[in-house]
Design a protein around this motif. Sequence first.
Motif, PDB file in Angstrom:
ATOM      1  N   ASP A  85       0.837  -1.201   0.000  1.00 34.73           N
ATOM      2  CA  ASP A  85       0.000   0.000   0.000  1.00 34.73           C
ATOM      3  C   ASP A  85       0.872   1.251   0.000  1.00 34.73           C
ATOM      4  O   ASP A  85       0.821   2.075   0.917  1.00 34.73           O
ATOM      5  CB  ASP A  85      -0.950   0.009   1.200  1.00 34.73           C
ATOM      6  CG  ASP A  85      -2.142  -0.908   1.004  1.00 34.73           C
ATOM      7  OD1 ASP A  85      -3.081  -0.497   0.315  1.00 34.73           O
ATOM      8  OD2 ASP A  85      -2.087  -2.039   1.511  1.00 34.73           O
ATOM      9  N   ALA A 110      -8.599   6.446   5.043  1.00 36.49           N
ATOM     10  CA  ALA A 110      -8.149   5.388   4.143  1.00 36.49           C
ATOM     11  C   ALA A 110      -7.554   4.219   4.914  1.00 36.49           C
ATOM     12  O   ALA A 110      -6.939   4.397   5.973  1.00 36.49           O
ATOM     13  CB  ALA A 110      -7.127   5.935   3.159  1.00 36.49           C
ATOM     14  N   ASP A 125       0.714   4.028  -1.434  1.00 34.04           N
ATOM     15  CA  ASP A 125       0.035   5.324  -1.442  1.00 34.04           C
ATOM     16  C   ASP A 125      -0.548   5.689  -0.084  1.00 34.04           C
ATOM     17  O   ASP A 125      -1.077   6.790   0.091  1.00 34.04           O
ATOM     18  CB  ASP A 125      -1.093   5.332  -2.489  1.00 34.04           C
ATOM     19  CG  ASP A 125      -0.558   5.201  -3.906  1.00 34.04           C
ATOM     20  OD1 ASP A 125       0.575   5.651  -4.157  1.00 34.04           O
ATOM     21  OD2 ASP A 125      -1.256   4.624  -4.758  1.00 34.04           O
ATOM     22  N   LEU A 126      -0.477   4.769   0.862  1.00 34.07           N
ATOM     23  CA  LEU A 126      -1.097   4.992   2.159  1.00 34.07           C
ATOM     24  C   LEU A 126      -0.092   5.618   3.125  1.00 34.07           C
ATOM     25  O   LEU A 126       0.625   4.942   3.853  1.00 34.07           O
ATOM     26  CB  LEU A 126      -1.626   3.671   2.726  1.00 34.07           C
ATOM     27  CG  LEU A 126      -2.455   3.773   4.010  1.00 34.07           C
ATOM     28  CD1 LEU A 126      -3.734   4.572   3.773  1.00 34.07           C
ATOM     29  CD2 LEU A 126      -2.788   2.383   4.548  1.00 34.07           C
ATOM     30  N   ASP A 170       4.979  12.707   4.833  1.00 34.82           N
ATOM     31  CA  ASP A 170       4.132  11.757   4.116  1.00 34.82           C
ATOM     32  C   ASP A 170       4.927  11.037   3.036  1.00 34.82           C
ATOM     33  O   ASP A 170       4.838   9.816   2.888  1.00 34.82           O
ATOM     34  CB  ASP A 170       2.943  12.490   3.506  1.00 34.82           C
ATOM     35  CG  ASP A 170       1.929  11.553   2.888  1.00 34.82           C
ATOM     36  OD1 ASP A 170       1.137  10.957   3.648  1.00 34.82           O
ATOM     37  OD2 ASP A 170       1.940  11.402   1.654  1.00 34.82           O
ATOM     38  N   ARG A 182       5.763   6.958   2.730  1.00 30.13           N
ATOM     39  CA  ARG A 182       5.370   6.196   1.537  1.00 30.13           C
ATOM     40  C   ARG A 182       6.573   5.592   0.830  1.00 30.13           C
ATOM     41  O   ARG A 182       6.483   4.508   0.246  1.00 30.13           O
ATOM     42  CB  ARG A 182       4.570   7.090   0.598  1.00 30.13           C
ATOM     43  CG  ARG A 182       3.183   7.426   1.148  1.00 30.13           C
ATOM     44  CD  ARG A 182       2.304   8.158   0.139  1.00 30.13           C
ATOM     45  NE  ARG A 182       2.756   9.524  -0.098  1.00 30.13           N
ATOM     46  CZ  ARG A 182       3.352   9.924  -1.213  1.00 30.13           C
ATOM     47  NH1 ARG A 182       3.588   9.055  -2.201  1.00 30.13           N
ATOM     48  NH2 ARG A 182       3.729  11.180  -1.363  1.00 30.13           N
ATOM     49  N   ILE A 235      -1.040  11.368   5.552  1.00 32.14           N
ATOM     50  CA  ILE A 235      -2.031  12.338   5.083  1.00 32.14           C
ATOM     51  C   ILE A 235      -3.303  11.622   4.631  1.00 32.14           C
ATOM     52  O   ILE A 235      -4.426  12.003   4.995  1.00 32.14           O
ATOM     53  CB  ILE A 235      -1.445  13.201   3.950  1.00 32.14           C
ATOM     54  CG1 ILE A 235      -0.368  14.136   4.507  1.00 32.14           C
ATOM     55  CG2 ILE A 235      -2.553  14.010   3.268  1.00 32.14           C
ATOM     56  CD1 ILE A 235       0.316  14.992   3.453  1.00 32.14           C
ATOM     57  N   LYS A 236      -3.140  10.563   3.861  1.00 32.75           N
ATOM     58  CA  LYS A 236      -4.299   9.818   3.375  1.00 32.75           C
ATOM     59  C   LYS A 236      -5.030   9.124   4.522  1.00 32.75           C
ATOM     60  O   LYS A 236      -6.260   8.991   4.506  1.00 32.75           O
ATOM     61  CB  LYS A 236      -3.856   8.803   2.321  1.00 32.75           C
ATOM     62  CG  LYS A 236      -4.971   8.291   1.436  1.00 32.75           C
ATOM     63  CD  LYS A 236      -4.404   7.501   0.254  1.00 32.75           C
ATOM     64  CE  LYS A 236      -5.518   7.033  -0.674  1.00 32.75           C
ATOM     65  NZ  LYS A 236      -4.955   6.273  -1.823  1.00 32.75           N
ATOM     66  N   VAL A 237      -4.278   8.667   5.510  1.00 29.94           N
ATOM     67  CA  VAL A 237      -4.894   7.998   6.651  1.00 29.94           C
ATOM     68  C   VAL A 237      -5.847   8.940   7.380  1.00 29.94           C
ATOM     69  O   VAL A 237      -6.892   8.518   7.899  1.00 29.94           O
ATOM     70  CB  VAL A 237      -3.808   7.464   7.598  1.00 29.94           C
ATOM     71  CG1 VAL A 237      -4.392   7.049   8.949  1.00 29.94           C
ATOM     72  CG2 VAL A 237      -3.095   6.267   6.969  1.00 29.94           C
ATOM     73  N   LYS A 238      -5.530  10.216   7.406  1.00 28.73           N
ATOM     74  CA  LYS A 238      -6.387  11.177   8.091  1.00 28.73           C
ATOM     75  C   LYS A 238      -7.755  11.309   7.424  1.00 28.73           C
ATOM     76  O   LYS A 238      -8.715  11.774   8.035  1.00 28.73           O
ATOM     77  CB  LYS A 238      -5.703  12.548   8.140  1.00 28.73           C
ATOM     78  CG  LYS A 238      -4.592  12.627   9.178  1.00 28.73           C
ATOM     79  CD  LYS A 238      -3.907  13.978   9.171  1.00 28.73           C
ATOM     80  CE  LYS A 238      -4.879  15.091   9.590  1.00 28.73           C
ATOM     81  NZ  LYS A 238      -5.332  14.947  10.987  1.00 28.73           N
ATOM     82  N   THR A 239      -7.849  10.865   6.166  1.00 33.37           N
ATOM     83  CA  THR A 239      -9.140  10.892   5.470  1.00 33.37           C
ATOM     84  C   THR A 239      -9.946   9.625   5.717  1.00 33.37           C
ATOM     85  O   THR A 239     -11.057   9.480   5.194  1.00 33.37           O
ATOM     86  CB  THR A 239      -8.936  11.071   3.957  1.00 33.37           C
ATOM     87  OG1 THR A 239      -8.351   9.870   3.415  1.00 33.37           O
ATOM     88  CG2 THR A 239      -8.028  12.250   3.656  1.00 33.37           C
TER      89      THR A 239
END
Length: 454
Positions: A269, A281, A271-272, A367, A371, A275-279
Amino acid sequence: MRSLALVVGAGALILGSAAILRGPLGDAAAQPASDPAAEAKFLEYTRYPVPAGETGKFQLNVDFPKTRPAARAMPWDAIDFRQQPEAYLRSVLDYCLADAEGRDFQFGGSTKWYHAPWLAREPIRGLTNERGSVVGELAVGHGGASNVAVGYYNDLGAWAFSKVWANRGNPQPAAVDFPVGSVSCKLLFTDADPAQVTYLKGSLEWRAAPRGTAKTVRLLQLDVGVRDARANAMTGWLFGTFMYLGDPQAPRPFAFKNLTPVGLMWGNDPDLGPIKVKTGAKPVEGWMNPVVVEHYRAIRSQTPGLGTDLGLFGRVNGPVDNPRSGCLACHGRALDGGPDWTSAERSRQLPFVPPNFNAANPTAQEDSAVRRFFRNLKPNEPFLAGKQSLDYSLQLAVGLENYHAWRQQARVMLAPQRASDFKAVRERNWIDVVPDAEEPKRGDAPAEARERRR
């Protein structure tokens, strides 16, 4: 066993003859086709005798296949690992246990299962020292534990070792070749007290002597790795984990079939990031057993700052693994740094976890760094540019580093340049699977928790 051992920490080398060296500094490229000292070290696996009163002795099997094993269908080929991850895991586990369980996991003379050479093992079961479990990781109020493991490869996986170690005095890391169908299996044991870690009651018990002291250890985790062409778009490998999750109120006789699957991953993963986790994901390139997730969430939530996921952001990981990483990412760091790469340099350049980040308000730079750690590397793609990839085999990587350390020891003894040379060599002597400098010890405060609190 011939007396050609390193005296650990003393900076001394006991050799039958200095004739093993060719060239002024004994460089690997100049090693002879026949090297008795290197051959003896290749077959040596422990510096400890079997303690008095203990029975059994580990049987090292490094008689690797001389020809490449024929490609063949594997039991899990018809199972879609994305749709049926648990069935895939069970199929691999059954394969790993066939013949091995009947042998009591002693593989002397086997043509099915093999060990990695040049690892620092204890003498009874061939176990290596692993990352320790810190306070609160395994059970509420538990003070931590030491963990040990033994791994083995099938004949296809052993072919990669055969290629690298075709000349035991002059390994060729660039020759590494894990064919599709290569399988590794690793049994991880802990010295945690089942009176505290109650779900260990009834687990498989072995006697072992890590660092020379005999004690009873219990199976907690079992890892598998499979080279599967269907994962070529990502890493080419799948890594999975089982654990013993017994019923403390009604322990029953141990059986491997009763192990609980923890998870299976086929990608990192990449792309995880934070920042994305805060959404909201979540990982999509793996599967975690919700029963195990909730089990450890209930335990680890009781230790402030420890976190609740087994792997970073919910990635697949086992109960004894570093919760700031994930199975594939950890193994993706397997590479050969060459004869002059010190353990201090390796620790700086090749950390076990991604850089720290501010979970509440991560920067774009943080981030990106996270990644980057979780890239999906191809089998021949090294984690660090300019180094030699070892295709996700940490056991091969550690073995090669131990070999380089031994050669470096001989170089320094023959032609020391400065006093610091001796210190650098001692730092690299007989490195365990997790070097002491990076292994949380029993009772340590959770270092990972401190880093998360940034």
